[in-house]
Design a protein around this motif. Structure first.
Motif, PDB file in Angstrom:
ATOM      1  N   ASP A 202      14.622  -0.338  32.204  1.00  0.00           N
ATOM      2  CA  ASP A 202      14.214   0.160  33.517  1.00  0.00           C
ATOM      3  C   ASP A 202      14.611   1.630  33.624  1.00  0.00           C
ATOM      4  O   ASP A 202      13.844   2.453  34.104  1.00  0.00           O
ATOM      5  N   ARG A 203      15.851   1.914  33.189  1.00  0.00           N
ATOM      6  CA  ARG A 203      16.321   3.294  33.098  1.00  0.00           C
ATOM      7  C   ARG A 203      17.086   3.471  31.788  1.00  0.00           C
ATOM      8  O   ARG A 203      17.653   2.507  31.253  1.00  0.00           O
ATOM      9  N   ILE A 204      17.094   4.713  31.308  1.00  0.00           N
ATOM     10  CA  ILE A 204      17.796   5.049  30.073  1.00  0.00           C
ATOM     11  C   ILE A 204      18.885   6.065  30.387  1.00  0.00           C
ATOM     12  O   ILE A 204      18.668   7.006  31.161  1.00  0.00           O
ATOM     13  N   VAL A 205      20.047   5.879  29.762  1.00  0.00           N
ATOM     14  CA  VAL A 205      21.105   6.879  29.778  1.00  0.00           C
ATOM     15  C   VAL A 205      21.180   7.468  28.377  1.00  0.00           C
ATOM     16  O   VAL A 205      21.514   6.763  27.419  1.00  0.00           O
ATOM     17  N   VAL A 206      20.842   8.747  28.244  1.00  0.00           N
ATOM     18  CA  VAL A 206      20.947   9.427  26.950  1.00  0.00           C
ATOM     19  C   VAL A 206      22.330  10.044  26.852  1.00  0.00           C
ATOM     20  O   VAL A 206      22.715  10.864  27.693  1.00  0.00           O
ATOM     21  N   MET A 207      23.085   9.648  25.813  1.00  0.00           N
ATOM     22  CA  MET A 207      24.449  10.136  25.637  1.00  0.00           C
ATOM     23  C   MET A 207      24.551  11.073  24.445  1.00  0.00           C
ATOM     24  O   MET A 207      23.830  10.918  23.454  1.00  0.00           O
ATOM     25  N   ASN A 208      25.447  12.024  24.566  1.00  0.00           N
ATOM     26  CA  ASN A 208      25.685  13.001  23.501  1.00  0.00           C
ATOM     27  C   ASN A 208      27.143  13.424  23.559  1.00  0.00           C
ATOM     28  O   ASN A 208      27.601  13.925  24.588  1.00  0.00           O
ATOM     29  N   ALA A 209      27.880  13.191  22.466  1.00  0.00           N
ATOM     30  CA  ALA A 209      29.279  13.615  22.348  1.00  0.00           C
ATOM     31  C   ALA A 209      30.129  13.128  23.522  1.00  0.00           C
ATOM     32  O   ALA A 209      30.928  13.877  24.088  1.00  0.00           O
ATOM     33  N   GLY A 210      29.937  11.871  23.922  1.00  0.00           N
ATOM     34  CA  GLY A 210      30.766  11.270  24.956  1.00  0.00           C
ATOM     35  C   GLY A 210      30.394  11.613  26.376  1.00  0.00           C
ATOM     36  O   GLY A 210      31.114  11.247  27.313  1.00  0.00           O
ATOM     37  N   ALA A 211      29.282  12.310  26.574  1.00  0.00           N
ATOM     38  CA  ALA A 211      28.840  12.704  27.914  1.00  0.00           C
ATOM     39  C   ALA A 211      27.396  12.287  28.126  1.00  0.00           C
ATOM     40  O   ALA A 211      26.659  12.014  27.175  1.00  0.00           O
ATOM     41  N   VAL A 212      26.989  12.238  29.403  1.00  0.00           N
ATOM     42  CA  VAL A 212      25.612  11.890  29.753  1.00  0.00           C
ATOM     43  C   VAL A 212      24.759  13.144  29.751  1.00  0.00           C
ATOM     44  O   VAL A 212      25.059  14.111  30.448  1.00  0.00           O
ATOM     45  N   GLU A 213      23.689  13.128  28.962  1.00  0.00           N
ATOM     46  CA  GLU A 213      22.733  14.238  28.954  1.00  0.00           C
ATOM     47  C   GLU A 213      21.709  14.091  30.073  1.00  0.00           C
ATOM     48  O   GLU A 213      21.350  15.058  30.720  1.00  0.00           O
ATOM     49  N   GLN A 214      21.212  12.858  30.252  1.00  0.00           N
ATOM     50  CA  GLN A 214      20.188  12.629  31.276  1.00  0.00           C
ATOM     51  C   GLN A 214      20.079  11.141  31.555  1.00  0.00           C
ATOM     52  O   GLN A 214      20.257  10.305  30.656  1.00  0.00           O
ATOM     53  N   ILE A 215      19.795  10.791  32.808  1.00  0.00           N
ATOM     54  CA  ILE A 215      19.514   9.418  33.210  1.00  0.00           C
ATOM     55  C   ILE A 215      18.152   9.398  33.885  1.00  0.00           C
ATOM     56  O   ILE A 215      17.867  10.226  34.749  1.00  0.00           O
ATOM     57  N   GLY A 216      17.308   8.451  33.492  1.00  0.00           N
ATOM     58  CA  GLY A 216      16.003   8.371  34.130  1.00  0.00           C
ATOM     59  C   GLY A 216      15.162   7.252  33.564  1.00  0.00           C
ATOM     60  O   GLY A 216      15.547   6.574  32.601  1.00  0.00           O
ATOM     61  N   LYS A 217      13.989   7.061  34.147  1.00  0.00           N
ATOM     62  CA  LYS A 217      13.039   6.096  33.620  1.00  0.00           C
ATOM     63  C   LYS A 217      12.497   6.602  32.278  1.00  0.00           C
ATOM     64  O   LYS A 217      12.484   7.815  32.031  1.00  0.00           O
ATOM     65  N   PRO A 218      12.060   5.678  31.415  1.00  0.00           N
ATOM     66  CA  PRO A 218      11.645   6.100  30.069  1.00  0.00           C
ATOM     67  C   PRO A 218      10.631   7.237  30.054  1.00  0.00           C
ATOM     68  O   PRO A 218      10.818   8.222  29.329  1.00  0.00           O
ATOM     69  N   LEU A 219       9.559   7.143  30.840  1.00  0.00           N
ATOM     70  CA  LEU A 219       8.540   8.187  30.800  1.00  0.00           C
ATOM     71  C   LEU A 219       9.009   9.483  31.456  1.00  0.00           C
ATOM     72  O   LEU A 219       8.519  10.565  31.107  1.00  0.00           O
ATOM     73  N   GLU A 220       9.957   9.384  32.396  1.00  0.00           N
ATOM     74  CA  GLU A 220      10.537  10.611  32.970  1.00  0.00           C
ATOM     75  C   GLU A 220      11.253  11.407  31.884  1.00  0.00           C
ATOM     76  O   GLU A 220      11.123  12.638  31.812  1.00  0.00           O
ATOM     77  N   LEU A 221      12.019  10.712  31.047  1.00  0.00           N
ATOM     78  CA  LEU A 221      12.742  11.390  29.972  1.00  0.00           C
ATOM     79  C   LEU A 221      11.782  11.965  28.949  1.00  0.00           C
ATOM     80  O   LEU A 221      12.019  13.045  28.400  1.00  0.00           O
ATOM     81  N   TYR A 222      10.691  11.246  28.702  1.00  0.00           N
ATOM     82  CA  TYR A 222       9.727  11.716  27.711  1.00  0.00           C
ATOM     83  C   TYR A 222       8.944  12.920  28.219  1.00  0.00           C
ATOM     84  O   TYR A 222       8.751  13.901  27.501  1.00  0.00           O
ATOM     85  N   ARG A 223       8.510  12.845  29.464  1.00  0.00           N
ATOM     86  CA  ARG A 223       7.636  13.892  30.010  1.00  0.00           C
ATOM     87  C   ARG A 223       8.401  15.125  30.483  1.00  0.00           C
ATOM     88  O   ARG A 223       7.872  16.236  30.444  1.00  0.00           O
ATOM     89  N   LYS A 224       9.646  14.923  30.927  1.00  0.00           N
ATOM     90  CA  LYS A 224      10.411  16.056  31.441  1.00  0.00           C
ATOM     91  C   LYS A 224      11.869  15.960  31.009  1.00  0.00           C
ATOM     92  O   LYS A 224      12.770  15.740  31.833  1.00  0.00           O
ATOM     93  N   PRO A 225      12.135  16.119  29.717  1.00  0.00           N
ATOM     94  CA  PRO A 225      13.525  16.074  29.251  1.00  0.00           C
ATOM     95  C   PRO A 225      14.346  17.192  29.873  1.00  0.00           C
ATOM     96  O   PRO A 225      13.896  18.328  29.973  1.00  0.00           O
ATOM     97  N   ALA A 226      15.570  16.870  30.295  1.00  0.00           N
ATOM     98  CA  ALA A 226      16.418  17.847  30.977  1.00  0.00           C
ATOM     99  C   ALA A 226      17.092  18.815  30.024  1.00  0.00           C
ATOM    100  O   ALA A 226      17.614  19.837  30.450  1.00  0.00           O
TER     101      ALA A 226
END
Length: 356
Positions: A202-226
């Protein structure tokens, strides 16, 4: 089912900080996927939710109750592990019922819950077998069944499909998705596979080096990566990225070509070097005089439903472009490419954050 709240969650081993002030609100019934490369902290975070790792700082609540100091058994969660963790000397039925017996459940309750879970997971015919007599996919179903009979507040999955072959992973992804749709259970799922994340969450949390890069719905992350990290991690094949620089507030110097970025920038006053990003499916063939990129096809991947061409555009740069599946293209063929400026992604070179 219960919601899960992480408020400024931290984890340290001595002086080494591995989880950095993570804030996530997981709604009751939500399927949340933690995704990222190996070593990013996603499994550590899951184990902290489960109570298998101590929390250094912050507050963890399940169903509105703070559980920082509660044992795993007291948190009313169920965890499915990567390696199944089945008792080899027990039958499938005994493996599924063992936890309930340890909690003093009556035989009637145990029998009903095991039968219901076996029907849902299509393992009723295997209840008298032992794990060694089952396939990998069947063992994973048993591990899931052992979690289901608990009727917990939340389910936690730690890379449950990584030991399966490609075909079984696809099959089990479908089974997990169907199971969640049927049970509407709060689920936290860890994977390094962005395809699993995109298809299940339903939502994805993208993690990098122990921190959150972005939280959002799958297509939100694909279409507008932060960030540039998210842009490169989410999507297969990955996004094409090239360093460029502004010549004025609306024009970008892209490999020696001046490109009008008015539609992409979204604001004026941008300056300095940026990273230009474009998805393979957003590149299109064009006339040489209109091209942003020109080069020769080095490799063509014909996958049946899609064709990908890898185009060498000079200085060891290679662009990936998605073509129609029946495109007749030859190695060494010269092609010219451009895109709609509205499909462009721009990232600040110093911070890696999105600027448009």
């Amino acid at each position: 089912m219960a919601g899960i709240t992480l408020n400024k969650i931290r984890k340290s081993y001595g002086e080494l900080r591995v989880i950095h002030d993570i804030d996530i609100d997981i709604a009751s019934g939500e399927f949340l996927v933690l995704v990222g490369p190996s070593g990013c902290g996603k499994s550590t975070l899951l184990r902290m939710i489960a109570g298998l790792e101590d929390i250094t700082g912050g507050e963890l609540a399940i169903g509105g109750t703070t559980v920082n100091t509660l044992s795993p058994a007291e948190r009313n969660i169920a965890m499915v592990f990567q390696d199944y963790a089945l008792y080899p000397h027990m039958t499938v039925e005994e493996n599924m019922s063992f936890g309930l017996k340890m909690r003093g459940a009556t035989p009637d309750v145990i029998g009903r819950r095991v039968e219901n879970a076996a029907n849902v997971l299509k393992i009723k015919d295997f209840l008298k077998r032992r794990p060694a007599q089952l396939s990998g996919g069947q063992r994973q179903r048993v591990a899931m069944g052992r979690a289901i009979v608990r009727e917990p507040a939340a389910f936690l999955f730690d890379e449950p499909l990584s030991n399966l072959d490609a075909a079984l992973r696809v099959e089990m992804r479908l089974e997990i998705a169907k199971l969640h749709n049927r049970m509407k259970a709060t689920t936290v799922y860890v994977t390094h596979d962005q395809v699993e994340a995109m298809t299940l969450a339903d939502r994805i949390v993208v993690m990098n080096a122990g921190a959150v890069e972005q939280i959002g719905k799958p297509l939100e992350l694909y279409r507008k990566p932060a960030s540039l990290f998210v842009a490169r991690f989410i999507g297969s094949p990955t996004m094409n990225t090239i360093t460029a620089s502004w010549t004025d507030e609306n024009r970008l110097d892209l490999l020696g070509r001046s490109i009008d970025m008015t539609a992409a920038a979204g604001k004026s006053g941008l300056a300095g070097p940026v990273t230009f990003g474009i998805r393979p499916e957003d590149l299109v063939s064009c006339a040489p005089e209109d091209a942003w990129f020109s080069g020769e096809v080095a490799v063509a991947e014909r996958l049946g439903s899609q064709t990908y061409a890898y185009v060498e555009i000079g200085d060891d740069r290679v662009l990936t472009v998605e073509l129609a599946r029946d495109t007749d293209i030859a190695i060494g063929e010269k092609i010219h490419l451009r895109s709609n400026p509205g499909s462009i992604h721009l990232f600040d070179n110093s911070t890696g954050r999105r600027v448009n």
